[in-house]
Design a protein around this motif. Structure first.
Motif, short mmCIF file in Angstrom:
data_model
loop_
_atom_site.label_atom_id
_atom_site.label_comp_id
_atom_site.label_asym_id
_atom_site.label_seq_id
_atom_site.Cartn_x
_atom_site.Cartn_y
_atom_site.Cartn_z
N ASN A 1 1.06 -0.80 -0.07
CA ASN A 1 -0.09 0.05 0.16
C ASN A 1 1.10 1.88 -0.40
O ASN A 1 2.25 1.12 0.91
CB ASN A 1 -0.58 -0.38 1.58
CG ASN A 1 -1.77 1.61 1.31
OD1 ASN A 1 -2.02 2.16 0.59
ND2 ASN A 1 -3.18 1.07 1.97
N PRO A 2 0.87 2.45 -1.33
CA PRO A 2 1.63 3.45 -0.73
C PRO A 2 1.75 4.80 0.25
O PRO A 2 2.69 4.31 0.65
CB PRO A 2 0.55 3.77 -2.53
CG PRO A 2 -0.74 3.20 -2.75
CD PRO A 2 -0.22 2.08 -2.26
N ASN A 3 0.10 4.06 0.95
CA ASN A 3 0.04 4.88 1.76
C ASN A 3 1.53 4.48 3.05
O ASN A 3 1.62 5.16 3.88
CB ASN A 3 -1.47 4.72 2.65
CG ASN A 3 -2.57 5.33 1.59
OD1 ASN A 3 -2.01 6.17 0.49
ND2 ASN A 3 -3.71 5.06 1.83
N GLU A 4 1.45 3.52 3.45
CA GLU A 4 2.05 3.01 4.29
C GLU A 4 3.92 3.46 3.86
O GLU A 4 4.59 3.59 4.91
CB GLU A 4 2.59 1.06 4.56
CG GLU A 4 0.71 0.79 4.68
CD GLU A 4 0.65 1.47 5.99
OE1 GLU A 4 1.93 1.31 7.16
OE2 GLU A 4 -0.53 1.67 6.39
N SER A 5 4.09 3.64 2.22
CA SER A 5 5.84 4.07 2.67
C SER A 5 5.73 5.30 3.01
O SER A 5 6.09 5.51 2.92
CB SER A 5 6.08 3.68 1.02
OG SER A 5 6.28 2.34 0.83
N ARG A 6 4.31 6.32 2.45
CA ARG A 6 4.47 7.00 2.84
C ARG A 6 3.85 7.75 4.38
O ARG A 6 5.33 8.43 4.87
CB ARG A 6 2.96 7.83 1.99
CG ARG A 6 3.05 10.00 2.11
CD ARG A 6 1.65 9.99 1.96
NE ARG A 6 0.77 9.78 2.85
CZ ARG A 6 -0.55 9.52 2.37
NH1 ARG A 6 -0.74 9.31 0.71
NH2 ARG A 6 -1.50 8.65 3.28
N ALA A 7 3.73 6.86 5.01
CA ALA A 7 3.49 7.27 6.35
C ALA A 7 4.59 6.97 6.67
O ALA A 7 5.42 7.36 7.99
CB ALA A 7 2.42 6.57 7.23
N HIS A 8 5.79 5.54 6.61
CA HIS A 8 6.76 5.32 7.21
C HIS A 8 7.51 6.55 7.27
O HIS A 8 8.27 7.13 7.46
CB HIS A 8 7.78 3.91 6.22
CG HIS A 8 7.38 3.20 6.82
ND1 HIS A 8 6.29 2.70 7.76
CD2 HIS A 8 7.83 1.52 6.86
CE1 HIS A 8 6.53 1.61 8.35
NE2 HIS A 8 7.18 1.15 7.20
N ARG A 9 7.85 7.52 5.48
CA ARG A 9 8.39 7.81 4.84
C ARG A 9 8.10 9.52 5.80
O ARG A 9 9.08 10.65 6.76
CB ARG A 9 8.55 9.15 3.55
CG ARG A 9 9.40 9.76 3.29
CD ARG A 9 9.22 10.08 2.02
NE ARG A 9 10.00 10.82 1.62
CZ ARG A 9 10.02 12.50 1.46
NH1 ARG A 9 9.24 13.08 2.47
NH2 ARG A 9 11.56 13.25 0.86
N GLU A 10 7.24 10.00 5.88
CA GLU A 10 6.87 11.52 6.88
C GLU A 10 6.49 10.67 8.67
O GLU A 10 7.11 12.53 9.17
CB GLU A 10 5.37 11.38 6.92
CG GLU A 10 5.31 12.34 4.97
CD GLU A 10 3.40 12.49 5.03
OE1 GLU A 10 2.35 11.80 5.50
OE2 GLU A 10 3.51 12.73 3.63
N ALA A 11 6.44 9.65 9.05
CA ALA A 11 7.19 9.50 10.32
C ALA A 11 8.42 9.78 10.77
O ALA A 11 8.38 10.92 11.52
CB ALA A 11 6.56 8.08 10.96
N ILE A 12 9.29 9.93 9.58
CA ILE A 12 10.67 9.79 9.91
C ILE A 12 11.26 11.20 9.77
O ILE A 12 11.82 11.95 10.78
CB ILE A 12 11.15 9.08 8.57
CG1 ILE A 12 11.59 7.83 8.98
CG2 ILE A 12 12.97 8.71 9.06
CD1 ILE A 12 12.17 6.37 8.25
N LEU A 13 10.45 11.64 8.78
CA LEU A 13 11.16 13.57 8.73
C LEU A 13 10.15 14.12 9.82
O LEU A 13 10.79 14.82 10.32
CB LEU A 13 10.06 13.79 6.95
CG LEU A 13 11.44 13.57 6.11
CD1 LEU A 13 9.78 13.16 5.23
CD2 LEU A 13 12.25 13.78 5.62
N LEU A 14 9.57 13.66 10.11
CA LEU A 14 8.78 14.16 11.45
C LEU A 14 9.68 14.20 12.00
O LEU A 14 9.99 15.29 13.74
CB LEU A 14 7.14 13.61 11.91
CG LEU A 14 6.91 14.27 12.82
CD1 LEU A 14 6.68 16.05 12.86
CD2 LEU A 14 5.23 13.85 13.09
#
Length: 194
Positions: free
Chosen positions: A73-86
């Motif tokens: 799910n692309p939402n999962e990759s995005r959530a991982h990336r945004e979590a790391i950046l946050l």
């Protein structure tokens, strides 16, 4: 800021997004949210990365799953990336930097390889942008200094100078015609002083 404080801060932020986010045993799910239902939960061993990941789902209004295994799910990759950046942004605001990357991983629970790729890419982009901003300024300073030295050398060959052919000067020192305006100004300044 330690892991406990970070967890508390992220849990509060999730609750501020109008999610009833509760501690409990969630059948092997470390953390989960359903923004549509306004519900979520986490287990006792959830790390800051897990909470930040769920916060990203809330912010992006991710209301569906593609199955029990959401790795595609692309939402999962995005959530991982945004979590790391946050989390990285919070880490930097607390005085952390690239030399403390292992501490960042230890405190946040981010997956090392994924975090390293994202953070190093961000750092590389920032470094390139800074270099790009100052590159022209550095080149101009170097060009001006070199140009000044060439002009002083060029002038030293003449006893009397009435006019200067700037193109002849540029050709003699194998300089680009792009430097014409800069050379012309430098000649004017030096000849007015002399």
């Amino acid at each position: 800021m330690d892991e406990q404080e970070l967890n508390s801060l992220l849990i509060c932020e999730i609750e501020n997004q109008h999610i009833d986010y509760r501690l409990g045993d969630w059948n092997n799910q470390v953390a989960w949210v359903s923004p549509l239902l306004g519900l979520g939960g986490y287990e006792i061993y959830a790390r800051p990365f897990d909470h930040a990941h769920e916060l990203s789902h809330i912010i992006n209004h991710d209301n569906y799953r593609s199955g029990d295994c959401d790795t595609t799910n692309p939402n999962e990759s995005r959530a991982h990336r945004e979590a790391i950046l946050l989390l990285w942004d919070m880490f930097e605001k607390q005085g952390g930097d690239y030399s403390n990357f292992n501490l960042f991983i230890e405190i946040t629970g981010c997956p090392y390889d994924f975090a390293f790729n994202i953070i190093s890419k961000e750092f590389r982009e920032m470094h390139e942008a800074i270099n790009e901003i100052f590159e022209d300024e550095i080149k101009v300073k170097i060009n001006k200094q070199e140009l000044h030295e060439y002009i002083v050398d060029y002038i030293s060959y003449f006893d009397v100078i009435e006019t200067v052919n700037v193109y002849a000067f540029l050709d003699q020192y194998n300089l680009s015609y792009n430097l014409f305006n800069m050379a012309e100004k430098e000649f004017q300044q030096l000849l007015e002083e002399g």
